[in-house]
Motif scaffolding. Structure first.
Motif, mmCIF file in Angstrom:
data_model
loop_
_atom_site.group_PDB
_atom_site.id
_atom_site.type_symbol
_atom_site.label_atom_id
_atom_site.label_comp_id
_atom_site.label_asym_id
_atom_site.label_seq_id
_atom_site.Cartn_x
_atom_site.Cartn_y
_atom_site.Cartn_z
ATOM 1 N N ILE A 60 0.872 -1.164 0.000
ATOM 2 C CA ILE A 60 0.000 0.000 0.000
ATOM 3 C C ILE A 60 0.911 1.216 0.000
ATOM 4 O O ILE A 60 1.814 1.333 0.818
ATOM 5 C CB ILE A 60 -0.906 0.019 1.253
ATOM 6 C CG1 ILE A 60 -1.817 -1.188 1.253
ATOM 7 C CG2 ILE A 60 -1.698 1.309 1.301
ATOM 8 C CD1 ILE A 60 -2.640 -1.311 2.528
ATOM 9 N N ALA A 62 1.167 5.310 0.357
ATOM 10 C CA ALA A 62 0.420 6.415 0.957
ATOM 11 C C ALA A 62 1.284 7.658 0.957
ATOM 12 O O ALA A 62 2.507 7.598 1.040
ATOM 13 C CB ALA A 62 0.006 6.065 2.385
ATOM 14 N N LEU A 121 -3.841 7.509 -1.160
ATOM 15 C CA LEU A 121 -3.594 6.080 -0.989
ATOM 16 C C LEU A 121 -3.634 5.393 -2.343
ATOM 17 O O LEU A 121 -4.469 5.732 -3.184
ATOM 18 C CB LEU A 121 -4.655 5.444 -0.079
ATOM 19 C CG LEU A 121 -4.769 5.975 1.335
ATOM 20 C CD1 LEU A 121 -5.999 5.408 2.013
ATOM 21 C CD2 LEU A 121 -3.526 5.628 2.113
ATOM 22 N N ILE A 123 -3.825 1.446 -3.602
ATOM 23 C CA ILE A 123 -3.961 0.049 -3.192
ATOM 24 C C ILE A 123 -4.365 -0.752 -4.418
ATOM 25 O O ILE A 123 -5.410 -0.490 -5.018
ATOM 26 C CB ILE A 123 -5.024 -0.104 -2.088
ATOM 27 C CG1 ILE A 123 -4.699 0.807 -0.910
ATOM 28 C CG2 ILE A 123 -5.167 -1.548 -1.650
ATOM 29 C CD1 ILE A 123 -5.820 0.962 0.080
ATOM 30 N N ARG A 127 -6.360 4.455 -6.899
ATOM 31 C CA ARG A 127 -5.902 5.615 -6.141
ATOM 32 C C ARG A 127 -7.081 6.299 -5.482
ATOM 33 O O ARG A 127 -8.130 6.481 -6.086
ATOM 34 C CB ARG A 127 -5.191 6.607 -7.053
ATOM 35 C CG ARG A 127 -3.887 6.081 -7.556
ATOM 36 C CD ARG A 127 -3.158 7.105 -8.374
ATOM 37 N NE ARG A 127 -1.926 6.516 -8.876
ATOM 38 C CZ ARG A 127 -1.341 6.889 -9.975
ATOM 39 N NH1 ARG A 127 -1.856 7.850 -10.698
ATOM 40 N NH2 ARG A 127 -0.231 6.307 -10.358
#
Length: 141
Positions: A60, A62, A121, A123, A127
């Motif tokens: 992940i 960030a 973020l 993942i 986005r």
């Protein structure tokens, strides 16, 4: 004394919010059952969407950013109705002309600079951005 009030409030909140799993009484108010008010409506089923595959395990990413919004002196700020010329008959603190404020008395300085913050973020290739801005309303110029 404050702790006992807090404990009593917490117990009352838990008791009020514990529903017991449904099975409550049927709605008695017309506002709880919209069947009559919506009888004339023709609802359409949403179009089918292809299900996305489950994301593959992975990292992940960030990021976080924060900035001070440097607003020029004289900009009207929302949330200050007491400084409205038409609603409260407010008068400016000086005779300075403002090119932004028309109804509100223009700002004369900055006590707490407004900020903008964002959390980004990523993942599984998707986005997401969550933004927070210290404003009441944002208008395009």
């Amino acid at each position: 004394m404050a702790r006992s009030w807090f404990a009593l409030a917490a117990v009352a909140l838990v008791a009020a919010c514990s529903g017991g799993g449904g099975g409550g009484p049927a709605p008695t108010s017309l506002y709880d059952d919209d069947t009559v008010r919506l009888a004339h409506c023709a609802f359409e089923a949403p179009p089918p969407h292809e299900a996305l595959p489950a994301p593959a395990p992975g990292g992940i990413r960030a990021g976080y950013g924060s900035a001070v919004l440097s607003l020029p002196i004289g900009v009207p700020f929302g949330g200050y109705t007491n400084r409205s010329k038409s609603l409260r008959a407010a008068t400016p603190i000086d005779a300075r002309a403002s090119r932004w404020a028309t109804d509100f008395v223009p700002s004369a300085g900055v006590a707490d600079a407004p900020r903008a913050e964002a959390l980004a973020l990523e993942i599984a290739g998707q986005r997401w951005v969550i933004a927070r801005i210290d404003t009441v309303l944002v208008l395009a110029p």
